[in-house]
Design a protein around this motif. Structure first.
Motif, PDB file in Angstrom:
ATOM      1  N   MET B   1       0.652  -0.550   0.223  1.00  0.00           N
ATOM      2  CA  MET B   1       0.118   0.384  -0.331  1.00  0.00           C
ATOM      3  C   MET B   1       0.410   1.278  -0.363  1.00  0.00           C
ATOM      4  SD  MET B   1      -3.326  -1.055   0.219  1.00  0.00           S
ATOM      5  CE  MET B   1      -4.498   0.551   0.434  1.00  0.00           C
ATOM      6  N   HIS B   2      -0.272   2.118  -0.412  1.00  0.00           N
ATOM      7  CA  HIS B   2       1.198   3.283  -0.587  1.00  0.00           C
ATOM      8  C   HIS B   2       0.486   4.812  -0.074  1.00  0.00           C
ATOM      9  CE1 HIS B   2       3.866   1.390  -3.968  1.00  0.00           C
ATOM     10  NE2 HIS B   2       2.658   1.118  -4.171  1.00  0.00           N
ATOM     11  N   ALA B   3       1.767   5.486   0.680  1.00  0.00           N
ATOM     12  CA  ALA B   3       0.678   6.721   2.057  1.00  0.00           C
ATOM     13  C   ALA B   3       0.307   7.867   0.146  1.00  0.00           C
ATOM     14  CB  ALA B   3       1.759   6.908   2.874  1.00  0.00           C
ATOM     15  N   MET B   4      -0.693   8.170   1.009  1.00  0.00           N
ATOM     16  CA  MET B   4      -1.699   9.083   0.576  1.00  0.00           C
ATOM     17  C   MET B   4      -2.183  10.417   0.908  1.00  0.00           C
ATOM     18  SD  MET B   4      -1.056   9.585  -3.543  1.00  0.00           S
ATOM     19  CE  MET B   4       0.343   8.255  -4.305  1.00  0.00           C
ATOM     20  N   LYS B   5      -2.568  11.276   0.668  1.00  0.00           N
ATOM     21  CA  LYS B   5      -3.513  12.873   0.976  1.00  0.00           C
ATOM     22  C   LYS B   5      -5.270  12.039   0.645  1.00  0.00           C
ATOM     23  CE  LYS B   5       0.060  14.005   3.992  1.00  0.00           C
ATOM     24  NZ  LYS B   5       0.422  14.332   5.515  1.00  0.00           N
ATOM     25  N   ARG B   6      -5.914  12.255   0.884  1.00  0.00           N
ATOM     26  CA  ARG B   6      -7.147  12.729   1.144  1.00  0.00           C
ATOM     27  C   ARG B   6      -8.102  13.651   1.151  1.00  0.00           C
ATOM     28  NH1 ARG B   6     -12.664  11.833   2.398  1.00  0.00           N
ATOM     29  NH2 ARG B   6     -13.853  10.106   1.326  1.00  0.00           N
ATOM     30  N   LEU B   7      -8.538  14.199   0.084  1.00  0.00           N
ATOM     31  CA  LEU B   7      -9.132  15.700   0.183  1.00  0.00           C
ATOM     32  C   LEU B   7     -10.665  15.847   0.543  1.00  0.00           C
ATOM     33  CD1 LEU B   7      -8.093  19.583  -1.181  1.00  0.00           C
ATOM     34  CD2 LEU B   7      -9.988  17.851  -1.659  1.00  0.00           C
ATOM     35  N   GLU B   8     -11.076  16.040   1.551  1.00  0.00           N
ATOM     36  CA  GLU B   8     -12.872  16.299   1.501  1.00  0.00           C
ATOM     37  C   GLU B   8     -13.425  17.488   1.436  1.00  0.00           C
ATOM     38  OE1 GLU B   8     -14.897  13.176   4.244  1.00  0.00           O
ATOM     39  OE2 GLU B   8     -15.977  14.284   4.868  1.00  0.00           O
ATOM     40  N   LEU B   9     -13.684  17.912   0.824  1.00  0.00           N
ATOM     41  CA  LEU B   9     -14.335  18.843   1.063  1.00  0.00           C
ATOM     42  C   LEU B   9     -15.863  19.272   0.118  1.00  0.00           C
ATOM     43  CD1 LEU B   9     -13.674  23.045   0.282  1.00  0.00           C
ATOM     44  CD2 LEU B   9     -13.358  22.220  -2.259  1.00  0.00           C
ATOM     45  N   ILE B  10     -16.352  19.846   1.337  1.00  0.00           N
ATOM     46  CA  ILE B  10     -17.759  20.621   1.890  1.00  0.00           C
ATOM     47  C   ILE B  10     -18.068  21.929   1.466  1.00  0.00           C
ATOM     48  CG2 ILE B  10     -19.830  20.317   3.279  1.00  0.00           C
ATOM     49  CD1 ILE B  10     -18.599  18.390   5.178  1.00  0.00           C
ATOM     50  N   ILE B  11     -18.429  22.387   0.292  1.00  0.00           N
ATOM     51  CA  ILE B  11     -18.648  23.805  -0.424  1.00  0.00           C
ATOM     52  C   ILE B  11     -20.053  23.702  -1.826  1.00  0.00           C
ATOM     53  CG2 ILE B  11     -17.496  22.782  -2.387  1.00  0.00           C
ATOM     54  CD1 ILE B  11     -16.198  25.281  -2.366  1.00  0.00           C
ATOM     55  N   GLU B  12     -20.182  24.581  -1.475  1.00  0.00           N
ATOM     56  CA  GLU B  12     -21.743  25.221  -1.706  1.00  0.00           C
ATOM     57  C   GLU B  12     -21.843  24.779  -3.355  1.00  0.00           C
ATOM     58  OE1 GLU B  12     -22.666  29.576  -1.933  1.00  0.00           O
ATOM     59  OE2 GLU B  12     -20.571  30.162  -1.141  1.00  0.00           O
ATOM     60  N   ARG B  13     -22.702  24.180  -3.802  1.00  0.00           N
ATOM     61  CA  ARG B  13     -22.988  23.580  -5.027  1.00  0.00           C
ATOM     62  C   ARG B  13     -22.171  24.675  -5.620  1.00  0.00           C
ATOM     63  NH1 ARG B  13     -26.863  23.842  -9.406  1.00  0.00           N
ATOM     64  NH2 ARG B  13     -27.680  25.186  -8.050  1.00  0.00           N
ATOM     65  N   MET B  14     -22.965  25.702  -6.074  1.00  0.00           N
ATOM     66  CA  MET B  14     -23.081  26.878  -6.864  1.00  0.00           C
ATOM     67  C   MET B  14     -20.335  27.235  -6.974  1.00  0.00           C
ATOM     68  SD  MET B  14     -25.498  27.899  -8.373  1.00  0.00           S
ATOM     69  CE  MET B  14     -24.855  29.142  -9.407  1.00  0.00           C
ATOM     70  N   ALA B  15     -20.018  26.647  -6.397  1.00  0.00           N
ATOM     71  CA  ALA B  15     -18.781  26.953  -6.548  1.00  0.00           C
ATOM     72  C   ALA B  15     -17.999  25.702  -6.879  1.00  0.00           C
ATOM     73  CB  ALA B  15     -17.996  27.406  -4.763  1.00  0.00           C
ATOM     74  N   MET B  16     -19.021  24.595  -6.711  1.00  0.00           N
ATOM     75  CA  MET B  16     -18.383  23.561  -6.999  1.00  0.00           C
ATOM     76  C   MET B  16     -17.094  23.530  -8.328  1.00  0.00           C
ATOM     77  SD  MET B  16     -20.442  19.910  -7.756  1.00  0.00           S
ATOM     78  CE  MET B  16     -20.950  20.423  -9.946  1.00  0.00           C
ATOM     79  N   LYS B  17     -18.517  24.102  -9.618  1.00  0.00           N
ATOM     80  CA  LYS B  17     -17.170  24.092 -10.224  1.00  0.00           C
ATOM     81  C   LYS B  17     -15.681  24.823 -10.414  1.00  0.00           C
ATOM     82  CE  LYS B  17     -20.639  23.310 -14.419  1.00  0.00           C
ATOM     83  NZ  LYS B  17     -21.901  23.840 -14.836  1.00  0.00           N
ATOM     84  N   ARG B  18     -15.895  25.448  -9.705  1.00  0.00           N
ATOM     85  CA  ARG B  18     -14.626  26.663  -9.411  1.00  0.00           C
ATOM     86  C   ARG B  18     -13.718  25.938  -8.484  1.00  0.00           C
ATOM     87  NH1 ARG B  18     -17.552  32.254  -7.464  1.00  0.00           N
ATOM     88  NH2 ARG B  18     -17.671  33.287  -9.810  1.00  0.00           N
TER      89      ARG B  18
END
Lengths: 328, 101
Positions: B1-18
């Motif tokens: 197994m290989h170590a990585m970083k996992r990002l979890e971003l809870i964000i308003e839908r309107m900013a999702m594309k940004r």
């Protein structure tokens, strides 16, 4: 006036709205599935767009019609400036929150417009088909004024990370309500009365029933917004949700006199000016003014102004329009 | 197994594309978006189907990358969250196929 108010309040559309509002305020778990509600909104905009387009196919473009469009767009541009000034003077809202809220009050609510056309139809008062196009034209100008008001005295800042040129333009001019409404209007104008016969069993006959379902959902949305959002507003801001539509409707009434509009069109121009957006503008504001608090402008437009217009405003504007025509 | 970083971003839908553009320009090779139903924060509740505009809807964006790429993404995401409503967290994860990230 009292008869008209009672007729409005006891119409199935308004009664279903009140049912939804009360259910939400009493914390009922009743809800309309999200995708179904969006489908209802698209159906209503298609139906009203087609109706307007079909009516337009039977009447030529006149100078008076162009005058109505010009005045309506001018109202949409200027009403946010009045709304912004009123909010800044009377409430504690910040510049950004006041500008974002003002944008909603220069734009329109198509459901309020539809409810007004239903009242006019029940009172056998005619209105012009092109008023649907006027409604579409009044969707966006207010956003430009609001952005100008928000940027005044503010140093030019870097664009928000990840933003792309043209994204606000797309959101404002190509959002679902504008595309469906304008698209259906054009299709209605192209197919005319003969083409309308093919689709009337779907778009004309069930319209009232679908509107009841939609207003039930709107009542739920308004009630939930009010229940959760009112604490963030002071008395002055809450009062704004009632007096601003009256100011806007008064200006539209003056404009209608200058344009020589009949009772039906005067009522609809007053309703469009008095209504506040809760679909197109909130989405645009999240892109253009993300620092503004959505709970403020949505509580005002959806929780206060929309119910006020549905229950009190529409019959009031019709009464004023009749009085202006000397027919009260 | 290989170590990585996992990002979890809870964000308003309107900013999702940004946010998506920020992740892509930082070099993150992929991300997944799932809808958030309801929540509570800063003294108020939010719920997915509350308003017709859906402008208050929130989404959760999940991305996995190496630490170096993640650091680049975090710099711009910090600027994005300065304007938009959102919560960002990064955690350590292990992945089976590191070449995919």
């Amino acid at each position: 006036m009292l008869d008209l108010a009672l007729t409005t309040l006891l119409s199935p559309v308004v009664l279903f709205f009140i049912l939804g509002l009360l259910a939400a305020l009493l914390r009922s778990s009743m809800s309309i599935p999200e995708a179904f509600a969006k489908g209802l909104a698209i159906y209503l905009m298609m139906a009203i767009g087609l109706k307007g387009g079909i009516a337009m196919s039977e009447s030529p473009v006149t100078l008076a019609m162009i005058g109505v469009f010009a005045i309506a767009i001018a109202l949409s541009f200027s009403l946010p400036a009045i709304a912004y000034g009123a909010l800044r003077v009377t409430s504690k809202l910040s510049r950004i929150d006041a500008a974002a809220t003002a944008a909603h009050y220069g734009s329109i609510s198509i459901v309020t417009f539809v409810a007004a056309t239903q009242l006019l139809a029940s009172a056998n008062i005619e209105s012009s088909g092109y008023m649907v196009a006027v409604a579409a034209a009044m969707e966006a100008p207010a956003i430009i004024t609001a952005l100008f008001l928000a940027s005044r005295g503010k140093q030019k800042s870097e664009p928000v990370a990840g933003s792309e040129s043209g994204e606000l333009f797309r959101e404002v001019l190509l959002n679902a309500s504008v595309v469906v409404l304008v698209g259906a209007l054009i299709i209605g104008a192209l197919i005319g009365t003969d083409g309308a016969k093919q689709i009337s069993p779907f778009f004309v006959d069930p319209f009232q029933g679908v509107l009841c379902l939609f207003l039930l959902d709107m009542g739920l949305s308004a009630g939930r917004g009010l229940r959760h959002g009112w604490r963030q507003l002071d008395a002055a801001a809450l009062g704004f949700g009632i007096y601003m539509p009256l100011i806007s409707a008064s200006l539209a009434a003056i404009a209608s006199i200058l344009l020589g509009l009949d009772t039906g069109d005067t009522t609809l121009l007053m309703v469009l000016s008095a209504s506040a957006s809760y679909i197109a503008v909130p989405a645009a504001m999240r892109l253009a003014l993300p620092e503004a608090k959505p709970s403020i402008y949505l509580t005002l437009s959806l929780g206060i102004t929309f119910p006020f217009n549905i229950a009190v405003g529409i019959p009031l504007y019709l009464t004023v329009a009749q009085w202006l025509q000397g027919g009260a | 197994m290989h170590a990585m970083k996992r990002l979890e971003l809870i964000i308003e839908r309107m900013a999702m594309k940004r946010a998506g553009r920020v992740l892509e320009s930082a070099g993150i090779k992929g991300y997944t978006v799932v809808p958030a139903l309801a929540g509570y924060g800063q003294g108020s509740y939010w719920q997915r189907d509350r308003d017709m505009s859906a402008s208050q809807d929130m989404v959760i964006m999940i991305a996995i990358s190496s630490d170096s790429v993640m650091q680049v993404a975090l710099q711009d995401l910090q600027k994005l969250l300065g304007a938009h409503i959102g919560v960002l967290s990064v955690s350590d994860v292990n992945v089976l196929r590191p070449e995919r990230f």
